[in-house]
Design an enzyme around this catalytic site. Structure first.
Site, PDB file in Angstrom:
ATOM      1  N   ARG A  83       0.871  -1.177   0.000  1.00 32.23           N
ATOM      2  CA  ARG A  83       0.000   0.000   0.000  1.00 32.23           C
ATOM      3  C   ARG A  83       0.909   1.229   0.000  1.00 32.23           C
ATOM      4  NH1 ARG A  83      -4.846  -0.600   4.276  1.00 32.23           N
ATOM      5  NH2 ARG A  83      -3.150  -0.691   5.782  1.00 32.23           N
ATOM      6  N   ARG A 136       6.501  -7.532  12.942  1.00 29.93           N
ATOM      7  CA  ARG A 136       6.281  -6.255  13.619  1.00 29.93           C
ATOM      8  C   ARG A 136       7.082  -6.174  14.920  1.00 29.93           C
ATOM      9  NH1 ARG A 136       1.789  -2.800  13.847  1.00 29.93           N
ATOM     10  NH2 ARG A 136       0.498  -4.288  12.677  1.00 29.93           N
ATOM     11  N   ASP A 184       0.369   1.108  12.577  1.00 24.69           N
ATOM     12  CA  ASP A 184      -0.019   0.619  11.260  1.00 24.69           C
ATOM     13  C   ASP A 184       0.191   1.703  10.211  1.00 24.69           C
ATOM     14  OD1 ASP A 184      -0.698  -1.849  12.216  1.00 24.69           O
ATOM     15  OD2 ASP A 184      -2.825  -1.389  12.434  1.00 24.69           O
ATOM     16  N   ASP A 211      -1.880   2.681   8.096  1.00 28.41           N
ATOM     17  CA  ASP A 211      -3.088   3.473   7.888  1.00 28.41           C
ATOM     18  C   ASP A 211      -3.569   4.148   9.167  1.00 28.41           C
ATOM     19  OD1 ASP A 211      -3.837   1.211   9.201  1.00 28.41           O
ATOM     20  OD2 ASP A 211      -5.522   0.713   7.896  1.00 28.41           O
ATOM     21  N   ASP A 257      -1.317  -8.713  17.851  1.00 19.81           N
ATOM     22  CA  ASP A 257      -1.506  -7.735  18.913  1.00 19.81           C
ATOM     23  C   ASP A 257      -2.050  -8.397  20.179  1.00 19.81           C
ATOM     24  OD1 ASP A 257      -3.816  -8.399  17.635  1.00 19.81           O
ATOM     25  OD2 ASP A 257      -4.539  -6.364  17.354  1.00 19.81           O
ATOM     26  N   ARG A 315      -9.995 -14.216  15.833  1.00 17.67           N
ATOM     27  CA  ARG A 315      -9.505 -13.659  17.090  1.00 17.67           C
ATOM     28  C   ARG A 315     -10.120 -14.375  18.293  1.00 17.67           C
ATOM     29  NH1 ARG A 315      -6.691  -9.009  15.750  1.00 17.67           N
ATOM     30  NH2 ARG A 315      -6.845  -7.880  17.717  1.00 17.67           N
TER      31      ARG A 315
END
Length: 916
Positions: free
Chosen positions: A669, A725, A741, A743, A830, A873
């Site tokens: 992106r 990450r 992130d 975005d 996360d 999740r």
């Protein structure tokens, strides 16, 4: 003749006339065409002049009379408009000329100011240079330069130490050569090849293979024996067979002395005997090992040298890894049985199973002291079982007892059968051998291992027993040590413990089992760490992930979005004007080894001790000041007393100078990434930006990266994984990491406020979007919930601060099964980080500001918008609970807001409490 002549003369006259007529006609035409227009023009002009201006027909008319004609009205309007614009342009030209003149004057004044500033700057540079030179001179006078000591390498045959009075009295100070292990040596270890000595062929193949694999993975093992600090020899477990009987003690002594680096007395040698069976022959008992230390599971009191030899755990999982999904959960605290014991010892049974209850200890102590309390223990435990006050399981006879040493309680049945019983037990009894001379045995070590593995709290009966690594591990935090004379009080003691204490002990036992006993690699690393800690050699630095940078071109200077940089009236501290600088490193590499020995070895996933590394984890480069207070540091917001500095003039925390690193994960992106990087322009306290390029395709060649005035490091990854990450990249030089992130849309004042809060709570995750977990009563499972709520238990790492210490734990210490599930679902990284931090600290994360989301408007949809995102999740949370054995997440309603932030909550959440 006359007719012809007359004809000629008659014909010549008309020709002349015709010629005359043509001439006249030509003259008349010329006159008409030339003079007549002139005469007409003169006549008409005369008429206009005679009639006056009012009666002119062909001449120019005064004023706008000509414009009365319809066909020229448009032309007249154009002429008037052009004339008006020309007048305006002339006025502007004159105004601009005046402005140019004034600007020229200002330019000249600025040039003079610049020249003056350059002179002042040059003078300041000279003053700074002189000050630095004076400072260096003062430092050189007050702090003389120290160099590392020269390392002396002894000769091959040089014993290096005077002979001790007795090898039975060996201690480190008398039998270990410290000269071979300087503090800066890095603790090099040389391991003998099992094929280089005669008894190597008799070693158990599984033990030999597991030991070799563990040696290859150790960071301390060296191939150069001349620089080695420690020499390791694998001496067991041996397999006795008719073709290869065990060597005689005298023969084994000769073979040990024949080792190439034995140096006559074996100093700095460690003989390792790893047991896989409950009955292990102590064949080194009658062997003189001289100054070589022993590491084994079975010791007699006459053989064991306190502070020199090591009691190690049995090698249960030789080549297999423990399956965390088969390990029972740590909750509920109370299980089916209060305590259990299964064992058989023929020597101590005698007739106690048929006889009545024995006399009391007080009555027996009036006479001769008993030599063995096992009969009393059997009678008391059977009485507790028969009372039915609590459900207990005690069995003193076995259908298939395992071989054991004399006076030791034999294990019953197969390992799988014993584990099933222990999974239903709150406590597991470990009765020490009846012979007081047997201070450590493989059978007791096996019982201890199995109890810790399944979460049964070990209760060790017998205060003379030496548990594995007892010099360094505080076993009282994970086991209950009870002398045998207190057997009658055991039932009361076990019933009096609270659930919180039981859970803390179970959690500590799980930590000890995972860290020191679970695998062959952990067993070897623990043995080496014990020696290294005893001689006070600091651990080697932990490995950092090398960053393979992707070259990129910087484009135009990035602008600053006014909506992001404008903090309004919110002033969160002094603006950072210094260039990027790294956090201090290795400030406690020696004190961690010498001063914090017990804290280091007994770090538990609970409130016992915060954040020292385990001996198996090398020193982390970023562990300095982890708790936010370093010796000699003055808080930047402090003064000489009183109220201190005001809020606007202080950054907070106890570290005077600090910056943070932005770690941004991205995947194909580019436009979104470039916009996010531009928004970081002008962000105070930013050290650098690390872009984790998770795509297999490199960035476009024509992609222009924004120039934000700070380094942008683009890191290439080996595979597309969200675990990237949290890799501890070597290019990250600060303790504070802002994981964000590509975005994420955060204002500068929000980031600065979050950084300030993190400096006050460096051991926790500090971020913006909060989430929580909930128990589904219908399905009896955990759920992930992202609804707006007053309560939270997680902070998404898409916009959160955390310490780099957790990057090491996530990548190298956290169970691999969790990282594998993150790769499988491409999700939940996360949640895994929140589980890890809560498991280590036993504290919830901290949410800052009232922001519920941080996505930028108009950005492409991310993975979280997929329908399966929340289902995955849910599965992750339940899987992580199985791996950890309990739910480590903790709820909190604590939120940190600035008083100038305005909170907007839904109408149904008006009862939330906001903490300022």
């Amino acid at each position: 003749m006359q007719r012809n002549g007359g004809g000629v003369g008659a014909g010549g006259q008309p020709w002349v006339l015709r010629r005359v007529r043509l001439t006249w006609l030509s003259f008349m035409l010329f006159f008409i065409l030339v003079f007549f227009p002139l005469i007409a023009h003169y006549y008409l002009t005369t008429i206009d002049e005679a009639g006056g201006p009012e009666k002119r027909i062909f001449g120019p008319r005064p004023g706008g009379e000509l414009c009365e004609a319809k066909h020229v009205q448009d032309l007249c309007r154009i002429r008037e408009s052009v004339s008006e614009e020309l007048l305006q342009l002339e006025a502007k030209r004159q105004e601009l000329n005046g402005e140019i003149a004034r600007l020229n004057l200002r330019i000249e004044a600025c040039k003079r100011s610049i020249d003056s500033a350059k002179q002042d700057l040059l003078q300041l540079k000279n003053v700074i240079s002189q000050t630095e030179h004076s400072y260096k001179e003062l430092m050189a006078q007050n702090q003389p330069k120290l160099s590392l000591p020269v390392r002396l390498i002894p000769d091959k045959d040089d014993p290096g130490l005077p002979p001790p009075r007795s090898f039975r009295a060996c201690r480190l100070r008398s039998c270990f050569d410290y000269a071979r292990c300087p503090l800066t040596s890095g603790f090099p270890v040389y391991v003998y090849d099992t094929a280089s000595y005669p008894w190597g062929e008799s070693l158990d193949p599984l033990v030999k293979q597991a030991f070799a694999a563990s040696v290859k993975s150790s960071i301390y093992v060296t191939d150069n024996p001349s620089v080695a600090c420690l020499y390791v020899v694998l001496v067991g477990e041996l397999q006795e067979s008719p073709s290869s009987p065990l060597p005689a003690p005298s023969e084994l002594e000769k073979q040990l002395k024949a080792l190439p680096y034995w140096r006559s007395d074996g100093h700095n040698h460690l003989l390792v005997h790893l047991s896989r069976k409950s009955m292990t022959q102590n064949f080194l008992y009658n062997v003189s090992t001289a100054r070589a230390a022993l590491a084994q599971s079975t010791f007699l009191e006459q053989q064991y040298r306190e502070g020199f030899d090591l009691v190690v755990s049995p090698l249960v999982h030789a080549l297999s890894e423990p399956n965390f999904l088969e390990v029972p959960p740590q909750v509920p605290v109370k299980r089916k049985y209060l305590f259990t014991f299964q064992g058989e010892k023929v020597e101590s049974l005698r007739s106690s199973l048929q006889e009545g209850p024995p006399q009391s200890f007080e009555e027996e102590m009036e006479g001769d002291p008993p030599a063995d309390y096992d009969d009393r223990i059997i009678g008391t435990l059977k009485a507790v079982q028969d009372s039915h006050l609590d459900q207990v399981l005690v069995e003193f006879t076995c259908k298939n007892p395992r071989p054991s040493l004399p006076t030791e309680w034999a294990l019953c049945g197969e390992r799988e059968e014993r584990l099933e019983v222990l999974k239903a037990s709150t406590f597991a009894l470990v009765i020490s051998p009846g012979d007081g001379q047997l201070v450590a045995s493989a059978g007791c070590g096996m019982r201890l291992f199995e109890a810790l593995e399944v979460g049964a709290i070990p209760v060790v009966l017998g205060d003379h027993t030496r548990l594995p690594y007892h010099q360094l591990i505080r076993w009282s935090e994970a086991t209950i040590m009870v002398p045998k004379p207190r057997i009658t009080e055991l039932h009361f003691l076990l019933r009096s413990l609270s659930d919180n204490d039981l859970l803390a002990m179970r959690r500590q036992g799980r930590f000890l089992w995972e860290t020191y006993f679970s695998t062959s690699e952990n067993v070897l690393n623990t043995i080496l760490a014990s020696i290294r800690t005893s001689i006070q050699v600091p651990a080697a630095p932990i490995r950092e992930e090398p960053a393979q940078e992707i070259p990129h071109k910087a484009g135009k200077m990035a602008g600053t979005d006014a909506n992001l940089a404008d903090n309004g009236d919110l002033d969160l501290g002094p603006v950072e004007t210094e260039p990027p600088y790294a956090s201090p490193r290795f400030l406690r590499n020696f004190t961690y080894t010498s001063a914090d020995t017990y804290q280091t070895w007994n770090r538990a996933p609970g409130p016992f001790h915060l954040f020292p590394h385990t001996p198996l984890d090398p020193v982390l480069p970023s562990e300095a000041k982890f708790l936010g207070s370093g010796t000699g540091f003055r808080p930047i917001g402090g003064g000489t007393g009183g109220s201190g500095k005001e809020f606007q003039a202080s950054l907070g925390g106890n570290v005077p100078r600090e910056q943070f690193t932005v770690v941004m994960l991205t995947y194909e992106r580019e436009e979104v990434l470039m916009n996010s990087l531009e928004r970081l322009n002008g962000l105070p306290y930013l050290n650098k930006v690390v872009v984790v390029w998770n795509s297999p395709k490199p960035p476009s060649d024509d992609l222009l990266w924004p120039d934000i005035g700070l380094p942008i490091v683009v890191v290439r990854t080996e595979k597309n994984s969200l675990n990237n990450r949290f890799l501890p990249w070597d290019t990250v030089e600060t303790e504070a990491i802002l994981s964000i992130d590509d975005d994420a849309h955060l204002r500068h004042d929000e980031i600065m406020f979050g950084f300030r809060v993190w400096r006050e709570a460096r051991d926790r995750i500090v971020g913006f979007p909060g989430r929580f977990h909930a128990w589904d009563v219908n399905h009896q499972s955990w759920l992930y919930n992202s609804n707006y709520s007053c309560e939270l238990s997680m902070v998404l790492t898409g916009a959160a601060f955390f310490h780099k210490y957790y990057a090491y734990l996530y990548s190298y210490v956290m169970p691999q099964a969790i990282r594998d599930m993150v790769d499988e679902y491409i999700n939940c990284e996360d949640i895994a980080m929140n589980f890890l931090v809560s498991h280590i600290t036993r504290k919830p994360p901290i949410k800052v500001t009232s922001r519920w989301t941080f996505r930028c408007p108009g950005c492409p949809q991310a993975l979280s918008h997929d329908d399966s995102h929340f289902h995955e999740r849910h599965k992750c949370i339940n899987f992580f609970v199985k791996v950890y054995g309990y739910m480590p997440l903790l709820y909190t309603q604590f939120r940190v807001d600035s008083v100038l932030f305005k909170t907007r909550l839904p109408h149904d959440k008006t009862k939330c409490f906001k903490f300022i």
